[in-house]
Structures are given as C-alpha cells and as structure tokens.
Design an enzyme around this catalytic site. Structure first.
Site, PDB file in Angstrom:
ATOM      1  N   ALA A 293       0.817  -1.217   0.000  1.00 14.77           N
ATOM      2  CA  ALA A 293       0.000   0.000   0.000  1.00 14.77           C
ATOM      3  C   ALA A 293       0.849   1.264   0.000  1.00 14.77           C
ATOM      4  O   ALA A 293       0.374   2.335  -0.358  1.00 14.77           O
ATOM      5  CB  ALA A 293      -0.909  -0.013   1.223  1.00 14.77           C
ATOM      6  N   LYS A 294       2.097   1.155   0.421  1.00 13.82           N
ATOM      7  CA  LYS A 294       3.046   2.284   0.460  1.00 13.82           C
ATOM      8  C   LYS A 294       2.438   3.511   1.124  1.00 13.82           C
ATOM      9  O   LYS A 294       2.545   4.624   0.623  1.00 13.82           O
ATOM     10  CB  LYS A 294       3.576   2.579  -0.946  1.00 13.82           C
TER      11      LYS A 294
END
Lengths: 272, 272
Positions: free
Chosen positions: A95-96
């Site tokens: 998802a960073k």
C-alpha cells in the site's frame, strides 16, 4: 504472525517466494470476465495453484482501488480466503502508505485490523512519527521503502545525505524508532550489488525484494549478498508468474513459473 | 478543474480555505451514529454549512479505509455529493500515494476517474516515474509532499542533499518532469519562515498548507511569504473546523470556525 513462524514456513516449503497479486482486468483470461467477481476468481485460482510453492502473497492495493468499491470487495475476499484456507501464508498489503501520526494509525487499523494482513508497506518521507504507529502493532510487520527497483529510485534515494546515500540514511535512522524490530525493508533486486552495503546496516531484518524477473534482477546475485542466518529475504514476482498465460491454463502456467523459482530457491537454501 | 477556475473561485469567495474531512467515528456527534451512514451524514452537514466559505474539501483516505468497504462507500458518496451539488469546489483526495509507473497509473485512475477528484496527494520518495503517471491527466492536479508539518519532517526532508535541503531538491527536481505544470506541493505551515525559500524555487505553483490552527501555524506568517499573484495558497484546516462542537450544533459550530478563517483571508487578500 511472528518472524519465527515465517522462517519456519520458509524452511518447510524450501521457498522464500512472494507472489504479487497485481490483478489487471485487461490482462487476465477473458473467460473469467463473465464471473461475478473476476479479480477474486483469478486470485483464488492462482492461490490454490501456488500456495505450496510460496510463503507470501502481496496484493498491491492500487490494482483494487482502481475498481472502486468492487475492487475493495475483491481485496477483502482475497485476504479472507488466504487467511482461512492457508493461514500459514505471510500476507503483505502493498500500500506504500504514510501520513502524520493519527492518520497513520488509521491506515494501520485498516490493514492490520479491518483486513487482517500480516504486514503493510510504508513510505519513509514523512519520518518517524509517520511509521511508528504501524510498528506499535504486535506480531504485525511494517515493510518500509528503502531502495526501490524503478528508475526514479535515482532521483532521491541514491543522493548523498550526511556522507551516505539517502536510502542508507533511511535504514540507519529507522533502527532507532520504537519497536523497530517489527521493520522489514523494500530493497530492489535490480541493484544486487547494493545488498552487501544494506546488510552492513540491517543484518537481521527481512528484506522484501521486487524486481526479480520482469524487471531484470538476478535471484542468485541478490541471495549472494542478501541472505542471512534466518534467510531474511522475500523475493517477489508478480507479472512473471500471474500472467504466464492468459488462456484457460493460466493457473497451471503460473504454478510452473512459481515452481522454477522455488526449485532455484531450494538449491540456494541447500548451500546456506 | 483548471487552475484558472480555482483562482476565480478564490476571488469570488474571498477565501482560499480547504476543509479537511478527516472523519473519526469516535469524535463525531453521537446522535449521528444511529443513521445508516454516519460518516456521510456528518460530511454532508459540514459541507452544506461551509461550502460558501471554502474553496476546497480534502478527505484523507486513511479515515475511510479504516472502516473498510463501508468507509470506501462513504468516501464515494461524499465526493459524488460535492461534485453534484457544489461543482465549483476543488476536491483533494489526500491519499499520499506513489508506486512504480504502471501501479501509479492505477492509483491515478482510482482517484481521477473512478472517484472523480480534481487532485490527489502523492509522495516523492520513488521519484519521477512514480509521479508522472498522475501528471498525465489533463485538468487534474497532483499535490506532492515537499515539506510536511509533522515532527518527522526533520528526519529526512530537511537533511542536506547536494548542498540543499531534501525538500528543496524535491521541488527543484520535479520542475523538470513531464507536465510539471500540473504539480502543486504540500508545504507545512508550522515552518512559515521556509516559504520565502520555497517561493524562490516554485513561484507559480499552488501550495497546499496543512498545520494552521491545531498544529500551531500562523496564517498571516504563511501568507506573508507564500502568496503569489494567483494567490497560490490553499490553507487546510481539519480538526479545528469539523470538530468545533460534538453536539447537535456541530455544523453551525464548524461554520463559525470556517467564517473566522475566511474573514481573516478576506482581509489578507484585500492587501494583496
């Protein structure tokens, strides 16, 4: 999941393969498009065909968000399917994420509690208080970007800060954060020569390595410098495995690609 | 929305206020919890009470993702409500995304097409090819983190790279990217003295400024150095406005807080 459980799974399966579930409706077999939830049906078939050859699945959230609520539902069904049917698998929400403290806590809840992932990837730019809320979750893992495998990695990550590259500064600085034992790092395989330096700073942490295969990195080179006594590597392959065929045999084709990597890993592990 | 339309809205409303819709079910008035979609009901009331005093709404995606599919539905209903009822409003998905090229394209589609936001916030760590896919969308805006308002900003953003702070390097480097005219930047208000330096590098771009109010920044100080001939500032306030009261009068209380900021902005604009 504890790190010990992850290592045990790796030893049992003789694999440290992570399969990226980056599902694009334009690339999956056309016959699946007639099903109610093509993304989930695709994932289910890939997972059933490969779960004994890999230790981790990594859905990239972008590919699910692009389809709105329907995509989010596919993601939820996918993680629930893995957690119920193959609970030994280490799950990664790619998802960073990263935001100020109270906001990062909301992201951590989204991925660790609502979706029950074992880990989530985060971005380091906003520093300590953007990452520590993730680290506070027991037996959950936070995988921070250090050195990525894309061209843009050279824009900032390899620039010199206080006498060392920014990605090294990121690795070094994060070691002082609270519950840093829950940190893993993203380190791209396209720069295998850097792993020697990375291991000097973080000898014990797991490294999630994208860029093997489609992006051109060599598994052997990464292992030469990246392996540690706990294995310490998760090698990701996405497109090379899941899009091996777009015919009705897609799951078998994916299994064959996963098998080739697993066999290579089995040999490497036998020498280490 | 074009930048020209945004500037016209600012001139008409005499406001460059952005209201952050960071909705936490533990903080909203308890009577809303009995409704079918408390988050949307809360947003709807806040938006109806403040739309003439602000030019932008900024939902932070973390607060919606934390509630899973239901939260994503609330986000979709909120953006649709704004786009239908108040189409002049500039909408910001505060998502802080960023990934390798093909993945960033998926994020851009999620926020620009599926949810029809005017803009999205992105993180710079992965460099050029992680941001350019967002910039390719016409009349959409990409708001990149430069200098954030949290404590962790000092971990990396203010460190010296090639003789200048990293956030300046980020600003400077991004100017050479394709369609950089679609860039805006997040610059935190808690460091108003930095705005003079920021304006030397990006004199024309809009800056989204968090940290006024709850986080301690001064509106006047930011404007002194940050305003340009097109105004060029969006000042965000979230908690200070939306949680002004948690009683039945919450929407009116929010309006009052927004009005105070709008009046201050009206005076500032009259001198510029």
């Amino acid at each position: 999941m504890t790190t010990k459980q992850l290592v045990e799974q790796i030893r049992t399966k003789k694999s440290f393969l992570c399969i990226g579930l980056d599902v694009d409706l334009n690339k999956i077999p056309q016959h699946l498009l007639q099903t109610e939830d093509p993304i989930f049906e695709f994932n289910k078939a890939i997972i059933d065909a490969t779960h004994d050859l890999c230790v981790s699945y990594k859905p990239n959230t972008a590919f699910y968000e692009a389809y709105g609520i329907k995509g989010w539902q596919s993601l939820e069904k996918t993680i629930n399917y893995i957690n119920e049917k193959y609970p030994e698998i280490f799950t990664i929400a790619d998802a960073k994420r990263g935001d100020i403290g109270n906001t990062s806590t909301m992201y951590a809840k989204a991925f660790f509690e609502d979706l029950a992932f074992d880990s989530v990837t985060v971005a380091p730019y906003m520093g300590k208080d953007s990452v520590e809320p993730f680290l506070a979750f027991k037996n959950k893992h936070t995988i921070m970007l250090a050195l990525t495998s894309n061209e843009g990695a050279f824009d900032f990550q390899t620039k010199i800060v206080d006498g060392e590259e920014l990605y090294k500064k990121v690795l070094q600085t994060s070691k002082s954060w609270k519950h840093s034992e829950n940190l893993m790092y993203v380190c791209g395989a396209t720069k295998a020569e850097y792993f020697k330096e990375i291991r000097k700073i973080v000898p014990n942490n797991f490294l999630l390595v994208p860029g093997v295969g489609a992006q051109g990195g060599s598994l052997k080179d990464v292992c030469q410098f990246g392996l540690n006594s706990q294995v310490g590597l998760l090698i990701n392959s996405s497109r090379g495995i899941i899009y091996a065929s777009n015919g009705e045999d897609f799951a078998n084709a994916a299994r064959n690609e996963a098998l080739i990597l697993q066999k290579e890993m089995e040999v490497i592990l036998s020498f280490n």
